[in-house]
Scaffold this motif. Structure first.
Motif, PDB file in Angstrom:
ATOM      1  N   THR A   1     -42.875  -8.592 -74.648  1.00 30.21           N
ATOM      2  CA  THR A   1     -42.285  -7.625 -75.615  1.00 30.21           C
ATOM      3  C   THR A   1     -42.936  -5.972 -75.171  1.00 30.21           C
ATOM      4  OG1 THR A   1     -44.048  -7.708 -77.117  1.00 30.21           O
ATOM      5  CG2 THR A   1     -42.328  -9.353 -77.594  1.00 30.21           C
ATOM      6  N   GLY A   2     -43.878  -6.107 -74.472  1.00 30.08           N
ATOM      7  CA  GLY A   2     -44.509  -4.896 -73.980  1.00 30.08           C
ATOM      8  C   GLY A   2     -45.772  -4.555 -74.966  1.00 30.08           C
ATOM      9  N   LYS A   3     -45.810  -5.284 -76.086  1.00 24.36           N
ATOM     10  CA  LYS A   3     -47.140  -5.157 -76.895  1.00 24.36           C
ATOM     11  C   LYS A   3     -47.678  -6.426 -77.029  1.00 24.36           C
ATOM     12  CE  LYS A   3     -45.185  -1.670 -80.381  1.00 24.36           C
ATOM     13  NZ  LYS A   3     -46.286  -0.524 -80.375  1.00 24.36           N
ATOM     14  N   PRO A   4     -49.076  -6.379 -77.202  1.00 25.02           N
ATOM     15  CA  PRO A   4     -49.700  -7.824 -76.961  1.00 25.02           C
ATOM     16  C   PRO A   4     -49.564  -8.666 -77.923  1.00 25.02           C
ATOM     17  CG  PRO A   4     -51.261  -5.735 -77.132  1.00 25.02           C
ATOM     18  CD  PRO A   4     -49.866  -5.439 -77.370  1.00 25.02           C
ATOM     19  N   ALA A   5     -48.862  -9.865 -77.485  1.00 25.75           N
ATOM     20  CA  ALA A   5     -48.336 -11.203 -78.445  1.00 25.75           C
ATOM     21  C   ALA A   5     -48.893 -12.366 -77.762  1.00 25.75           C
ATOM     22  CB  ALA A   5     -46.912 -10.887 -78.487  1.00 25.75           C
ATOM     23  N   ARG A   6     -49.443 -12.963 -78.804  1.00 24.28           N
ATOM     24  CA  ARG A   6     -50.011 -14.357 -78.443  1.00 24.28           C
ATOM     25  C   ARG A   6     -48.963 -15.222 -77.980  1.00 24.28           C
ATOM     26  NH1 ARG A   6     -54.789 -16.109 -78.074  1.00 24.28           N
ATOM     27  NH2 ARG A   6     -55.603 -14.392 -79.472  1.00 24.28           N
ATOM     28  N   GLN A   7     -48.998 -16.054 -76.995  1.00 24.63           N
ATOM     29  CA  GLN A   7     -47.851 -17.121 -76.472  1.00 24.63           C
ATOM     30  C   GLN A   7     -48.674 -18.108 -75.368  1.00 24.63           C
ATOM     31  OE1 GLN A   7     -45.854 -14.380 -73.270  1.00 24.63           O
ATOM     32  NE2 GLN A   7     -46.819 -13.050 -74.591  1.00 24.63           N
ATOM     33  N   LEU A   8     -47.800 -19.042 -75.177  1.00 22.75           N
ATOM     34  CA  LEU A   8     -48.387 -20.248 -74.472  1.00 22.75           C
ATOM     35  C   LEU A   8     -48.579 -19.481 -73.059  1.00 22.75           C
ATOM     36  CD1 LEU A   8     -48.938 -23.513 -74.978  1.00 22.75           C
ATOM     37  CD2 LEU A   8     -46.791 -23.588 -73.794  1.00 22.75           C
ATOM     38  N   ARG A   9     -49.568 -19.961 -72.635  1.00 24.77           N
ATOM     39  CA  ARG A   9     -50.078 -19.604 -71.058  1.00 24.77           C
ATOM     40  C   ARG A   9     -49.031 -20.505 -70.403  1.00 24.77           C
ATOM     41  NH1 ARG A   9     -54.606 -17.325 -69.020  1.00 24.77           N
ATOM     42  NH2 ARG A   9     -55.674 -17.731 -70.696  1.00 24.77           N
ATOM     43  N   SER A  10     -48.541 -19.604 -69.224  1.00 25.15           N
ATOM     44  CA  SER A  10     -47.450 -20.434 -68.316  1.00 25.15           C
ATOM     45  C   SER A  10     -47.349 -19.701 -66.978  1.00 25.15           C
ATOM     46  CB  SER A  10     -46.045 -20.604 -68.770  1.00 25.15           C
ATOM     47  OG  SER A  10     -45.450 -19.588 -68.607  1.00 25.15           O
ATOM     48  N   ALA A  11     -46.844 -20.240 -66.045  1.00 27.76           N
ATOM     49  CA  ALA A  11     -46.836 -19.321 -64.947  1.00 27.76           C
ATOM     50  C   ALA A  11     -46.125 -18.025 -65.127  1.00 27.76           C
ATOM     51  CB  ALA A  11     -45.818 -20.157 -63.717  1.00 27.76           C
ATOM     52  N   TRP A  12     -45.256 -17.724 -66.164  1.00 31.45           N
ATOM     53  CA  TRP A  12     -44.944 -16.447 -66.370  1.00 31.45           C
ATOM     54  C   TRP A  12     -45.944 -15.504 -66.862  1.00 31.45           C
ATOM     55  CZ3 TRP A  12     -40.515 -13.576 -66.519  1.00 31.45           C
ATOM     56  CH2 TRP A  12     -40.495 -12.501 -67.381  1.00 31.45           C
ATOM     57  N   THR A  13     -46.954 -15.963 -67.924  1.00 30.09           N
ATOM     58  CA  THR A  13     -48.241 -15.171 -68.101  1.00 30.09           C
ATOM     59  C   THR A  13     -48.832 -14.758 -67.019  1.00 30.09           C
ATOM     60  OG1 THR A  13     -49.132 -17.069 -69.111  1.00 30.09           O
ATOM     61  CG2 THR A  13     -47.932 -15.678 -70.433  1.00 30.09           C
ATOM     62  N   GLU A  14     -49.375 -16.029 -66.172  1.00 27.14           N
ATOM     63  CA  GLU A  14     -50.000 -15.808 -65.036  1.00 27.14           C
ATOM     64  C   GLU A  14     -49.693 -14.738 -64.054  1.00 27.14           C
ATOM     65  OE1 GLU A  14     -52.760 -18.302 -64.350  1.00 27.14           O
ATOM     66  OE2 GLU A  14     -52.601 -18.897 -66.385  1.00 27.14           O
ATOM     67  N   ALA A  15     -48.270 -14.817 -63.766  1.00 23.08           N
ATOM     68  CA  ALA A  15     -47.595 -13.794 -62.857  1.00 23.08           C
ATOM     69  C   ALA A  15     -47.967 -12.211 -63.287  1.00 23.08           C
ATOM     70  CB  ALA A  15     -46.236 -14.109 -62.484  1.00 23.08           C
ATOM     71  N   TRP A  16     -47.740 -12.267 -64.615  1.00 24.30           N
ATOM     72  CA  TRP A  16     -47.796 -10.824 -65.292  1.00 24.30           C
ATOM     73  C   TRP A  16     -49.283 -10.178 -65.263  1.00 24.30           C
ATOM     74  CZ3 TRP A  16     -44.266  -7.073 -65.576  1.00 24.30           C
ATOM     75  CH2 TRP A  16     -42.924  -7.722 -65.655  1.00 24.30           C
ATOM     76  N   GLU A  17     -50.190 -11.231 -65.411  1.00 28.39           N
ATOM     77  CA  GLU A  17     -51.732 -10.955 -65.483  1.00 28.39           C
ATOM     78  C   GLU A  17     -52.190 -10.699 -64.065  1.00 28.39           C
ATOM     79  OE1 GLU A  17     -54.078 -13.879 -67.436  1.00 28.39           O
ATOM     80  OE2 GLU A  17     -53.083 -13.730 -69.168  1.00 28.39           O
ATOM     81  N   ASP A  18     -51.762 -11.116 -62.933  1.00 28.86           N
ATOM     82  CA  ASP A  18     -51.949 -10.954 -61.548  1.00 28.86           C
ATOM     83  C   ASP A  18     -52.225  -9.429 -61.383  1.00 28.86           C
ATOM     84  OD1 ASP A  18     -52.541 -10.920 -58.677  1.00 28.86           O
ATOM     85  OD2 ASP A  18     -51.226 -12.462 -58.513  1.00 28.86           O
ATOM     86  N   PRO A  19     -53.363  -8.869 -61.154  1.00 27.74           N
ATOM     87  CA  PRO A  19     -53.357  -7.323 -60.647  1.00 27.74           C
ATOM     88  C   PRO A  19     -52.846  -6.999 -59.469  1.00 27.74           C
ATOM     89  CG  PRO A  19     -55.654  -8.576 -60.432  1.00 27.74           C
ATOM     90  CD  PRO A  19     -54.607  -9.730 -60.874  1.00 27.74           C
ATOM     91  N   GLU A  20     -52.366  -7.864 -58.729  1.00 31.40           N
ATOM     92  CA  GLU A  20     -51.444  -7.392 -57.783  1.00 31.40           C
ATOM     93  C   GLU A  20     -50.023  -7.092 -58.001  1.00 31.40           C
ATOM     94  OE1 GLU A  20     -52.101  -8.450 -53.888  1.00 31.40           O
ATOM     95  OE2 GLU A  20     -54.134  -7.945 -54.982  1.00 31.40           O
ATOM     96  N   ASN A  21     -49.738  -7.553 -59.326  1.00 31.35           N
ATOM     97  CA  ASN A  21     -48.271  -7.309 -59.672  1.00 31.35           C
ATOM     98  C   ASN A  21     -48.235  -6.238 -60.671  1.00 31.35           C
ATOM     99  OD1 ASN A  21     -47.592  -9.725 -58.299  1.00 31.35           O
ATOM    100  ND2 ASN A  21     -47.782 -11.040 -59.873  1.00 31.35           N
TER     101      ASN A  21
END
Ligand SMILES: Cc1cc2nc3c(=O)[nH]c(=O)nc-3n(C[C@H](O)[C@H](O)[C@H](O)COP(=O)(O)O)c2cc1C
Length: 372
Positions: free
Chosen positions: A277-297
């Motif tokens: 959503t663009g604001k911090p929201a708790r959600q299930l960790r998945s390949a999606w959240t991992e990709a957005w957390e990667d500092p390279e991305n």
């Protein structure tokens, strides 16, 4: 559980259920609690059908609605951007990253004529039509998340005998809501599913109760059993507001792939992420959240640019997760830390009954302990 707010609102139990599913909302109201339908993302026309269905289903039992009314979002200082301006503000690099991510996971494209889910409108003026509609129905409560409700909404609630509630993640938010004149404050802690702050429920609830007294407070975040209900009342809350616990019920329309992931997840498997959503929201960790957390991305964009950016990608993932392993790895949804205790599909009625029974058992045990 016979608290003042339960008496005022004619509830058998002060158990408030946030949900996007009309069946869950109706089932909670029928079981003696209060179903609150999240209406962000509905057009007024679509919402009229949902509310009419709920009212027919529950008769004269009370129910409520909840709107996202963010105080701050991209362009909020000038009343928001219109649709064409939004697209201009999405950097090409973000689109490339997303295309590449879905290609790497082998997620198929959508057919050209596929209709995407509606975006939620930010800015209270843009939500006027929806707000007019909900006030034309028989609601008992209207709640606002991510910001205080505007004064005209509070006045309208007072005029029509509809309780106006607001969610707070800090004691400062709660004070602001109290100053705005709300009837009820939902103190929602860090462990909650969806948009959430960083203060835990155990710390936040008594802080808010003391700060806004005599306005009644509901406890939210991490509540999924009767011991947690008893703890919430012990902290000074007059009831509980639960979201995650309904997502694995029989009535919930949670995507079956995600429901299965929820049933297997532990309480450590969620993350607070801006990726949906663009604001911090708790959600299930998945390949999606991992990709957005990667500092390279790239970092997620602010609301409402991020939801606009990912709308098509999310539709691609959700529509194919049941048959495509890459989409299944990426699939996720909002859920709180209580997901670790959601291990079995149950009916909404049995969830409510278990909350009530375990609350009663807990109170009895505490009485025995007090007597020594
Ligand atoms: C799937 C999901 C979507 C949510 N969306 C909203 C929303 O649109 N508006 C809102 O006020 N709260 C929303 N929330 C937060 C809930 O209202 C509630 O405060 C939260 O779920 C309580 O914590 P719990 O998940 O531990 O029960 C959402 C929660 C979940 C799990």
């Amino acid at each position: 559980m016979n608290t003042q707010i339960a008496r005022d609102m004619g509830l058998e139990f002060p158990i408030f259920a946030f949900t996007h599913c009309r069946d869950v909302a109706a089932a909670v109201s029928k079981a003696g609690g209060l179903g609150v339908l999240g209406v962000a993302g509905h057009s007024a026309k679509a919402l009229a059908i949902e509310l009419d269905w709920i009212e027919k289903e529950i008769g004269d039992k009370p129910y409520g609605v909840d709107l996202l009314m963010p105080a701050r979002f991209a362009g909020s200082d000038r009343g928001g951007f219109d649709e064409s301006q939004l697209d201009e503000r999405i950097p090409a690099g973000h689109k490339e990253f997303l295309d590449d991510l879905l290609q790497r996971y082998g997620v198929p494209k959508l057919a050209d004529n596929t209709k995407l889910p509606r975006e939620f409108a930010v800015g209270t003026e843009r939500q006027r039509e929806v707000i007019d509609l909900v006030f034309s129905r028989n609601i008992s409560l209207i709640a606002s998340a991510l910001g205080p409700p505007p004064s005209w909404m509070i006045e309208r609630g007072q005029a029509q005998g509809v309780k106006v509630a607001a969610l707070a993640g800090t004691v400062e938010h709660a004070r602001r809501h109290a100053e705005a004149g709300v009837d009820l404050i939902v103190a929602q802690g860090y462990e909650a599913g969806g948009h959430t702050g960083t203060v835990s429920t155990l710390v936040l609830v008594p802080e808010v109760v003391d700060a806004v007294d005599p306005i009644p407070v509901l406890a939210a975040g991490g509540i999924g059993n009767g011991r947690q209900v008893a703890a919430s009342l012990a902290l000074g809350a007059q009831g509980v507001w639960c979201g995650s616990v309904w997502l694995t019920t029989e009535e919930a329309e949670t995507d079956p792939v995600v429901k299965e992931k929820f049933l297997k997840a532990s309480s450590s498997d969620t993350v607070r992420s801006r990726s949906l959503t663009g604001k911090p929201a708790r959600q299930l960790r998945s390949a999606w959240t991992e990709a957005w957390e990667d500092p390279e991305n790239p970092d997620p964009l602010p609301m409402p640019l991020q939801p606009r950016l990912i709308r098509e990608a999310q539709a691609r993932i959700n529509r194919t997760a049941h048959k495509n392993p890459g989409a299944e790895e990426l699939a996720n949804y909002f859920v709180g830390q209580i997901v670790g205790s959601l291990n079995q599909v149950k009916s909404v009625r049995s969830v409510v009954e278990e909350l009530v029974q375990e609350y009663a058992d807990t109170m009895e045990r505490l009485d025995e302990w007090a007597e020594g």
